[in-house]
Design a protein around this motif. Structure first.
Motif, PDB file in Angstrom:
ATOM      1  N   SER A 569       0.599  -1.400   0.138  1.00  0.00           N
ATOM      2  CA  SER A 569      -0.187  -0.169  -0.117  1.00  0.00           C
ATOM      3  C   SER A 569       0.708   1.086   0.093  1.00  0.00           C
ATOM      4  O   SER A 569       0.125   2.027  -0.659  1.00  0.00           O
ATOM      5  CB  SER A 569      -1.452   0.375   1.178  1.00  0.00           C
ATOM      6  N   VAL A 570       2.305   1.560   1.160  1.00  0.00           N
ATOM      7  CA  VAL A 570       2.849   2.591   0.694  1.00  0.00           C
ATOM      8  C   VAL A 570       3.345   2.973  -0.422  1.00  0.00           C
ATOM      9  O   VAL A 570       3.832   4.212  -1.141  1.00  0.00           O
ATOM     10  CB  VAL A 570       4.105   1.934   2.002  1.00  0.00           C
ATOM     11  N   ASN A 571       4.078   1.828  -0.849  1.00  0.00           N
ATOM     12  CA  ASN A 571       4.507   1.767  -2.851  1.00  0.00           C
ATOM     13  C   ASN A 571       3.683   2.168  -3.504  1.00  0.00           C
ATOM     14  O   ASN A 571       3.757   3.771  -3.922  1.00  0.00           O
ATOM     15  CB  ASN A 571       4.880   0.695  -2.678  1.00  0.00           C
ATOM     16  N   ARG A 572       2.447   2.163  -3.146  1.00  0.00           N
ATOM     17  CA  ARG A 572       1.070   2.862  -4.195  1.00  0.00           C
ATOM     18  C   ARG A 572       1.271   5.039  -4.096  1.00  0.00           C
ATOM     19  O   ARG A 572       1.197   5.245  -4.788  1.00  0.00           O
ATOM     20  CB  ARG A 572      -0.392   1.946  -4.272  1.00  0.00           C
ATOM     21  N   GLN A 573       1.057   4.287  -2.390  1.00  0.00           N
ATOM     22  CA  GLN A 573       1.115   6.098  -2.044  1.00  0.00           C
ATOM     23  C   GLN A 573       2.720   6.791  -2.484  1.00  0.00           C
ATOM     24  O   GLN A 573       2.663   7.982  -2.471  1.00  0.00           O
ATOM     25  CB  GLN A 573       1.654   6.220  -0.165  1.00  0.00           C
ATOM     26  N   LEU A 574       3.298   5.372  -2.695  1.00  0.00           N
ATOM     27  CA  LEU A 574       4.866   6.939  -2.757  1.00  0.00           C
ATOM     28  C   LEU A 574       4.856   6.886  -4.355  1.00  0.00           C
ATOM     29  O   LEU A 574       5.688   8.205  -4.517  1.00  0.00           O
ATOM     30  CB  LEU A 574       6.269   5.767  -2.236  1.00  0.00           C
ATOM     31  N   ARG A 575       3.485   6.366  -5.029  1.00  0.00           N
ATOM     32  CA  ARG A 575       4.231   7.172  -6.734  1.00  0.00           C
ATOM     33  C   ARG A 575       2.855   7.929  -6.611  1.00  0.00           C
ATOM     34  O   ARG A 575       2.764   8.732  -8.104  1.00  0.00           O
ATOM     35  CB  ARG A 575       3.038   5.955  -7.216  1.00  0.00           C
ATOM     36  N   GLU A 576       2.041   8.509  -5.479  1.00  0.00           N
ATOM     37  CA  GLU A 576       1.203   9.294  -5.886  1.00  0.00           C
ATOM     38  C   GLU A 576       2.028  11.093  -6.171  1.00  0.00           C
ATOM     39  O   GLU A 576       3.449  10.645  -6.014  1.00  0.00           O
ATOM     40  CB  GLU A 576       0.905   9.551  -4.883  1.00  0.00           C
ATOM     41  N   LYS A 577       1.569  11.807  -6.826  1.00  0.00           N
ATOM     42  CA  LYS A 577       2.076  13.378  -6.932  1.00  0.00           C
ATOM     43  C   LYS A 577       2.677  14.185  -5.941  1.00  0.00           C
ATOM     44  O   LYS A 577       3.444  15.618  -5.909  1.00  0.00           O
ATOM     45  CB  LYS A 577       0.813  13.728  -8.650  1.00  0.00           C
ATOM     46  N   SER A 578       2.280  14.416  -4.590  1.00  0.00           N
ATOM     47  CA  SER A 578       1.828  14.900  -3.335  1.00  0.00           C
ATOM     48  C   SER A 578       3.034  14.031  -3.081  1.00  0.00           C
ATOM     49  O   SER A 578       3.177  13.426  -2.956  1.00  0.00           O
ATOM     50  CB  SER A 578      -0.121  14.952  -3.348  1.00  0.00           C
ATOM     51  N   ILE A 579       3.703  15.924  -3.385  1.00  0.00           N
ATOM     52  CA  ILE A 579       4.537  15.884  -1.791  1.00  0.00           C
ATOM     53  C   ILE A 579       4.153  15.093  -0.103  1.00  0.00           C
ATOM     54  O   ILE A 579       4.795  14.395   0.052  1.00  0.00           O
ATOM     55  CB  ILE A 579       5.783  17.352  -1.610  1.00  0.00           C
ATOM     56  N   LYS A 580       2.998  16.148  -0.372  1.00  0.00           N
ATOM     57  CA  LYS A 580       2.403  15.619   1.260  1.00  0.00           C
ATOM     58  C   LYS A 580       2.324  14.206   1.636  1.00  0.00           C
ATOM     59  O   LYS A 580       2.679  14.026   2.181  1.00  0.00           O
ATOM     60  CB  LYS A 580       1.677  16.859   1.826  1.00  0.00           C
ATOM     61  N   THR A 581       1.813  12.978   0.794  1.00  0.00           N
ATOM     62  CA  THR A 581       1.701  12.382   0.587  1.00  0.00           C
ATOM     63  C   THR A 581       2.845  11.454   0.931  1.00  0.00           C
ATOM     64  O   THR A 581       2.659  10.513   1.478  1.00  0.00           O
ATOM     65  CB  THR A 581       0.701  11.741  -0.824  1.00  0.00           C
ATOM     66  N   LYS A 582       3.664  11.292  -0.395  1.00  0.00           N
ATOM     67  CA  LYS A 582       4.960  10.943  -0.181  1.00  0.00           C
ATOM     68  C   LYS A 582       5.724  11.243   1.282  1.00  0.00           C
ATOM     69  O   LYS A 582       6.315   9.905   1.807  1.00  0.00           O
ATOM     70  CB  LYS A 582       5.690  11.185  -0.937  1.00  0.00           C
ATOM     71  N   ILE A 583       5.281  12.115   1.837  1.00  0.00           N
ATOM     72  CA  ILE A 583       6.168  13.134   3.351  1.00  0.00           C
ATOM     73  C   ILE A 583       5.317  11.433   4.343  1.00  0.00           C
ATOM     74  O   ILE A 583       6.703  10.838   5.004  1.00  0.00           O
ATOM     75  CB  ILE A 583       6.024  13.635   3.256  1.00  0.00           C
ATOM     76  N   GLY A 584       4.220  11.363   4.320  1.00  0.00           N
ATOM     77  CA  GLY A 584       3.280  10.357   5.134  1.00  0.00           C
ATOM     78  C   GLY A 584       3.833   9.380   4.664  1.00  0.00           C
ATOM     79  O   GLY A 584       3.869   8.864   5.901  1.00  0.00           O
ATOM     80  N   ALA A 585       4.068   8.795   3.708  1.00  0.00           N
ATOM     81  CA  ALA A 585       4.170   7.456   3.248  1.00  0.00           C
ATOM     82  C   ALA A 585       5.674   7.049   4.327  1.00  0.00           C
ATOM     83  O   ALA A 585       6.017   6.588   4.901  1.00  0.00           O
ATOM     84  CB  ALA A 585       4.045   6.998   2.037  1.00  0.00           C
ATOM     85  N   PHE A 586       6.708   7.748   4.187  1.00  0.00           N
ATOM     86  CA  PHE A 586       7.892   7.675   4.496  1.00  0.00           C
ATOM     87  C   PHE A 586       8.041   7.848   6.288  1.00  0.00           C
ATOM     88  O   PHE A 586       8.512   6.964   6.175  1.00  0.00           O
ATOM     89  CB  PHE A 586       8.864   8.542   3.321  1.00  0.00           C
ATOM     90  N   SER A 587       6.830   8.121   6.569  1.00  0.00           N
ATOM     91  CA  SER A 587       6.910   8.176   7.467  1.00  0.00           C
ATOM     92  C   SER A 587       6.416   7.240   8.458  1.00  0.00           C
ATOM     93  O   SER A 587       6.564   6.671   9.483  1.00  0.00           O
ATOM     94  CB  SER A 587       6.063   9.520   8.283  1.00  0.00           C
TER      95      SER A 587
END
Length: 1310
Positions: A569-587
């Motif tokens: 699921s996180v892998n999918r979020q890391l492909r999103e364009k939003s920076i906030k989403t990527k930061i949240g996924a990395f968190s």
């Protein structure tokens, strides 16, 4: 100030403001009147800047004028607020708020409240009266129809015009009334917030005035009324609080009221529980504690006068004095546990409103969930029975999205779909009118509150019908970004709690990604991504490190089962364009690998492709970030480069990833940054972090590829430009350690990089660093010199060795044992390394040996430093320049008492004995045998004057015998046992120790001798049991020695030990218990049933001894006894119900040890054990007795040690088994009782309170007001006037402990 020119008025008001702010300003009575009048006049000035300055004058003016003037100003302002012109109403309101905020004296506050309170109540309750309407009607007739003589003859158009005019004027009056009401509510909220406790007599009138406002048609009035009632609630009596709650609940029960009124009442319910004016996260100030006990600053001043120091409070006061700004919340005005009895009515109503609300009434659902969240956080104990229902509710509404359908198909890793997914992401469904996201956000926060406040429900989050964890992972697909951040934060909270309740986890506070960090500036966003990606890479490169045995019922094991879903699921979020989403996924990923360090071990294959893509994707942004102007971004980017290098090639044996394409660009980017030098900027502190980052990143490059050709220039720059740099001391101190560590990494590299171009300069500069005061610099230098000597010892000049050894001699001291250990290690390396100079041993003998002989007399010597000292003597005896006899004589002479300090401490004698033993073994068999004979000769000397010599001789024999078989020395055991007759206790103890250790060297000969002596020598049994304990303890630790204890020996030992279980001497019973516990590690299948059988013994001492034996058998390392003890341990721990207090205490101690070392053994028993454990914390009057000593009587509390042990056990359980505990049921009444108990009980209670404030803040906040009184009494306790120094010191320690607990309360975050 009264001039017509506004510029003159402005300048005059500005001058007045400056005068009022002067410390020495004083005004007489006449001047006070003039000042107060002119400032009030200027508040109404037509010029806004003049009016603004006058408002600023008001605050210092309140501090400089008399109470009479302040009261007069308050009356005038309140009159203007209620009866003044519309344009001056806002000014009057702000001025009144300023006065209220500046008033500190209680007497003045009471006077102001007596005058202002009735006016504010009048403003709140005012409405448009019929008299006002008649006046409006008369005015309209007079103004519009004065020419009409016969009103009855008016036409219909004129009547309609008349009605419209009356209605418009009525609305105008009603609007003004609403404005006044809102302003009065605002001021009243501030007044109640600050002085609510001073208005006790007005509470009922205030409540009567405020409650009807909840049904107002004006939303602003309802909202401000909620704030006022919530502020009032904290100081209401129980009866009035019950009345307010009853009325609101009754309104909620009515189904025919307007929806907006229902929403208001729901908000009111939540606000009654806890009012938080500022919705941003921040620090909660413990007003209840500070209000009753005085501020932390006041306590600090009191303690400072008494000479008591406490670091936590001192730092907090310094921050306040320095004016440092912290994120703050408005003070929590919770009504505490008093609201608990009302939850039975309110919670079912809220759940019903949430489920039965219409599809369009999203706000009703949101407010209901928010109220439930408040209850969960601040009434954790009383709401426990509803937690399952609330959990199901939150899981239902966390995916509530009636306007959007997501088929929730499984994720796919197909690369071909990435572009399609990006298009779908760009064309996501949006609807500005859709507010269902508020419901999902509220549900996510409510779920987070369950996780935080009820750790005992953690297991339910992973399995059962709810399965919160899988549903949270599904909601990573949330389409609304803000809600997605809340889902991420909720899942992170679940990960944190999972880590908190599991023993042995690292402290993750520093690595937490707070909610605020998910919305930052661009540069800070880059840093956040870098930080999280670093942690991910670090754990990815070390997936096999730190693995722990996880029980299949623990939350960590259950979490591990969800890792595949999380990663996908996180892998999918890391492909999103939003920076906030990527930061949240990395968190999420970062928190995951912190809680489960080995979680990627089984999934590394699925991540390899992602890592490769990430490397390709990051090569541009990361390397470009290295050149950023903002130094913090550069430093973080360099840290990412360093971690990337480690992941590219984690070891030299094998590497599945071709690392070579990545190393070149990384190296070039770093080299470019280093080459961009500016000597003027070298003095700028802002460059430190960037350059340190450069050097730290450079030190990992040699471990990836042979860079001999390209590395030489940069190494030369390090040695010539950086190491000798004599700039700012702070720059040198911060800059050099990473440079030095870089050379150590290069020297240790298997690539064998040639450092001949810079070796001489590096050694020279490093030697000078050993004289520096900075500890970190010296440590890095010692480690690097050690690596350089090992790698390049044959290229170092002999003169350099002499200088290094001279500098090392100054570092050997007991003031810094870690530094001493490093220095001795370097000495050993130089003496044993064949590449070193041949004269090193001679130099060490004259320079270092004298310092080592001084060090060995220290009572502080232990651990790594002692081991290094032993290796030092072993290395020195091999040197051709130092003889064995000389070293032995030096060691034995060091044990002689000195005229200045007298005899040596016991620990120092043990250290000397160990060094003598190591020295003898290193010198060979012949030297060792002659030394043993010499020691035997000392023991044969019966002269009492040689007691110190005999003591050391016994210890030396024991240490040598433990390492070497001494059976060739005839009758050595008899010589040792003769020392049991010595009149000196220390010699008898040393003889027991020596006999046991000699037996370890040859069990077959000496163990039967010890057993026979125990049977036949009744007077020597205690000492002989200690000898037996030494044998058993050594065998239980040594895996190879487990087979040496034959069954015949074990049987005889067990019979002997069980016969001594009933001994009247506690010391004997303790030794027997330890022996039984250690034998259980060797023969668990034989011992555990035998111990269990004796739990039913009629003798209390026997029952207590076998339980203590189990305690000694539970060690941290994995043992074969664990699986045998697991099904039987309840038989021992349930003796906590025993009638004898000694047995109960033994059971408590065993439970504490199990919780600390092997929590999985007892987790399943805790639901039954915890109530029994809590019962041991209660003071029992039957255990308190009075001893008549003639002139006076002495009260003895036999249950004190039991209570202390019980609280210490709870403290341990909070670390290892938090998921099985309900902290709320322990705090009230057990912890509160302990806070008022004896000194020995208060100390662990303070530690428990600090721990609960950190791990379970909601449970602490719920009963915060109950904690005030015991803490207050402890802090203000004074010893008797005739108290001895020991009592005074204990009292000060107790006060420090209480203050630390209070400091922990002040750090509670929400």
């Amino acid at each position: 100030m009264t001039g017509k020119d506004k510029d003159y008025r402005y300048m005059a008001t500005s001058d007045l403001l400056n005068e009022l702010n002067r410390e020495g300003f004083k005004a007489d009575t006449d001047l006070e009147v003039k000042l107060s009048n002119i400032v009030l006049q200027q508040l109404e000035d037509a010029a806004g800047d003049v009016s603004g300055l006058a408002m600023k004058c008001l605050a210092p003016l309140v501090k400089k004028v008399s109470e009479e003037r302040i009261l007069d100003m308050t009356n005038k302002l309140s009159d203007k607020l209620l009866n003044g012109k519309d344009q001056h109403r806002d000014t009057a309101s702000i001025a009144l708020k300023t006065i209220v905020s500046e008033v500190t004296a209680t007497s003045l506050a009471q006077c102001i409240l007596a005058s202002l309170g009735p006016q504010l109540i009048k403003g709140v309750t005012s409405s448009v009266s019929s008299y006002t309407v008649l006046q409006a009607l008369l005015m309209i007739f007079t103004s519009k129809f004065s020419t009409v003589t016969n009103a009855a003859g008016l036409s219909m158009p004129l009547l309609r015009l008349l009605a419209c005019s009356i209605h418009a004027h009525y609305l105008d009056i009603a609007g003004k009334s609403t404005e006044i009401k809102c302003e009065c509510l605002d001021i009243l909220c501030d007044v109640l917030h600050k002085f609510g406790n001073l208005m006790t007599k007005d509470h009922e009138e205030l409540l009567t005035a405020l409650l009807p406002q909840l049904s107002s048609n004006q939303a602003s009035v309802r909202k401000k009324s909620i704030s006022c009632i919530a502020s009032l609630a904290s100081s209401l009596s129980d009866d009035l609080l019950a009345k307010a709650t009853f009325e609101v609940v009754q309104l909620l029960k009515k189904k025919n009221i307007k929806p907006e009124i229902t929403r208001t009442n729901i908000q009111m319910i939540g606000a009654l529980r806890c009012w938080l004016c500022d919705q941003q996260q921040g620090m909660i100030k413990i007003n209840e504690v500070e209000g009753c006990c005085g501020s932390l600053k006041h306590w600090f001043e009191v303690m400072r006068k008494k000479g008591i120091k406490i670091k936590a409070i001192e730092q907090k006061v310094k921050k306040e004095d320095a004016g440092e700004k912290e994120e703050k919340k408005e003070p929590s005005r919770s009504v505490g546990y008093r609201f608990g009895p009302h939850l039975g009515e309110t919670v079912p109503l809220l759940i019903d409103y949430c489920t039965s609300a219409s599809e369009t009434d999203e706000e009703l659902r949101e407010y209901s969930l928010q109220a439930l969240e408040s209850f969960l956080l601040r009434c954790p104990r009383d709401i426990s029975s509803y937690c399952d229902d609330i959990l199901n509710l939150t899981l239902e509404y966390i995916s509530y999205d009636p306007n959007f359908t997501d088929n929730m198909e499984e994720d796919t890793d197909d690369e071909g779909r990435e572009e399609e997914e990006d298009d779908e992401s760009a064309n996501e469904y949006t609807d500005d009118e859709d507010v269902s996201w508020k419901v999902r956000r509220a549900a996510a926060k409510c779920l987070a509150s369950i996780i935080v406040s009820h750790p005992e429900m953690l297991s339910k989050m992973f399995y059962g019908t709810t399965q919160a964890c899988p549903k949270l992972i599904e909601r990573f697909r949330e389409r609304e970004e803000n809600v997605k951040m809340d889902v991420f934060n909720t899942f992170i909270e679940l990960l944190r709690q999972t880590g908190n309740v599991t023993k042995g986890q690292m402290d993750i506070d520093d690595s937490r990604i707070s909610q605020e960090r998910l919305s930052m500036s661009n540069a800070e966003n880059h840093m956040d991504v870098f930080n999280t990606f670093i942690e991910l890479l670090r754990q990815t490169g070390n997936v096999t490190k730190g693995q722990m045995d996880i029980d299949d019922s623990s939350p960590r094991w259950l979490l591990k089962q969800e890792v595949p879903k999380i990663v996908k699921s996180v892998n999918r979020q890391l492909r999103e364009k939003s920076i906030k989403t990527k930061i949240g996924a990395f968190s999420v990923l970062k928190e995951l690998v912190v809680v489960l360090p080995d979680c990627l071990a089984d999934h590394i294959g699925s991540l390899v492709s992602g890592i490769e893509k990430a490397l390709n994707a990051l090569s541009g942004p990361v390397l470009s970030a290295v050149g950023e102007r903002y130094y913090k971004v550069t430093a973080e980017a360099l840290r990412v480069c360093g971690e990337l290098v480690r992941v590219l090639r984690p070891n030299f044996e094998k590497c599945t990833l071709d690392f070579r394409p990545y190393v070149g660009p990384i190296y070039n980017a770093i080299l470019t940054r280093l080459a961009n030098q500016d000597q003027d900027q070298m003095y700028e502190l802002i460059k430190i972090e960037t350059r340190v980052g450069n050097i730290r990143c450079m030190d990992v490059i040699p471990s990836t590829v042979d860079i001999l050709g390209i590395c030489t220039p940069i190494l030369h720059w390090f040695a010539v430009s950086v190491l000798p740099f004599e700039g700012l001391s702070v720059l040198r101190v911060s800059f050099c350690p990473p440079v030095i560590e870089a050379f150590a990494v290069i020297a240790n590299s298997p690539l064998r990089i040639d450092l001949s171009c810079v070796l001489e300069q590096v050694i020279s500069e490093l030697t000078t660093f050993l004289r520096k005061a900075n500890r970190a610099l010296r440590q890095a230098t010692l480690g690097t010199l050690n690596s350089l000597v090992v790698a390049y010892g044959d290229r170092i000049e002999p003169s350099a060795y002499d200088i290094i050894i001279s500098e090392l001699s100054t570092l050997i001291s007991d003031t810094d044992l870690h530094m001493t250990a490093l220095a001795l290690e370097l000495c050993c390396t130089m003496m044993t390394d064949r590449k070193s100079s041949q004269n090193v041993g001679l130099t060490v003998r004259y320079k270092v040996l004298p310092q080592a002989l001084i060090l060995i007399r220290s009572s502080l010597l232990q651990g790594q430093a002692l081991q290094a000292l032993q290796r030092f003597f072993a290395s020195l005896v091999h040197s051709a320049n130092t003889s064995f006899e000389t070293l032995l004589d030096s060691l034995l002479s060091s044990a002689k008492p000195s005229p200045q300090s007298g005899g040596l401490a016991k620990q120092a004698l043990y250290s000397i004995a160990q060094c003598v033993a190591v020295l003898c073994l290193a010198a060979g068999d012949q030297k060792c045998a002659s030394t043993v004979e010499m020691l035997k000769g000392i023991l044969k000397d019966d002269s009492g004057t040689n007691s110190a010599k005999q003591h050391l001789a016994l210890l030396c024999l024991g240490e040598i015998g433990r390492r070497r078989d001494l059976s060739m020395h005839a009758r050595i055991e008899n010589i040792v046992i003769e020392s049991f007759q010595s009149p000196f206790e220390e010699i008898k103890s040393a003889a027991s120790y020596a006999l046991g250790n000699i037996a370890v060297g040859n069990l077959s000969k000496y163990l039967p001798f010890i057993l026979d002596q125990i049977d036949n020598q009744q007077k020597k049994q205690y000492l002989l049991l200690h000898s037996l304990k030494e044998v058993i303890a050594r065998q239980s630790v040594d895996k190879a020695g487990h087979g040496e204890l034959q069954d015949a020996y074990v049987e005889k030992i067990l019979n002997l030990l069980f016969n001594h279980c009933e001994s009247d001497e506690e010391g004997v019973r303790n030794v027997v218990a330890e022996c039984l516990g250690k034998i259980a590690l060797i023969e668990p299948r034989k011992l555990v049933p035998a111990l269990k059988e004796r739990t039913a013994s009629p003798t209390a001492f026997t029952r207590a001894t076998v339980v203590i034996a189990v305690k000694y058998s539970i060690v941290e390392r994995p043992e074969k006894i664990d699986e045998i003890l697991y099904p039987e341990i309840s038989s021992f721990l349930m003796l906590i119900k025993d009638n004898d207090r000694h047995v109960r205490r033994a059971a408590v101690l065993a439970l504490s040890t199990a919780a600390h070392n092997k929590p999985n053994l007892i987790k399943g028993l805790l639901p039954e054990l915890l109530p029994l454990l809590y019962d041991q914390t209660v003071v029992k009057q039957e255990l308190i007795r009075t001893v008549d000593l003639g002139p006076f009587k002495h009260v003895v509390d036999d249950g004190l040690e039991l209570r202390k042990a019980a609280f210490e056990c709870v403290d341990t359980l909070l670390d290892s088994c938090l998921d099985q505990m309900n902290p709320s049921s322990f705090i009230v009444p057990y912890l509160i009782s302990g806070l008022t108990d004896h000194y020995d009980v208060k100390m662990p209670c303070h530690l428990i309170l600090s721990k609960l404030a950190d791990k379970c803040p909601s449970a602490v906040l719920a009963v915060l007001d109950s904690l005030v009184d015991p803490l207050d009494k402890t802090v203000n306790h004074k010893p008797k006037a005739d108290a001895v120094k020991q009592e005074v010191d204990r009292n000060e320690d107790m006060i420090r402990s209480a203050l630390r607990a209070i400091a922990s309360l002040s750090r509670i975050r929400f």
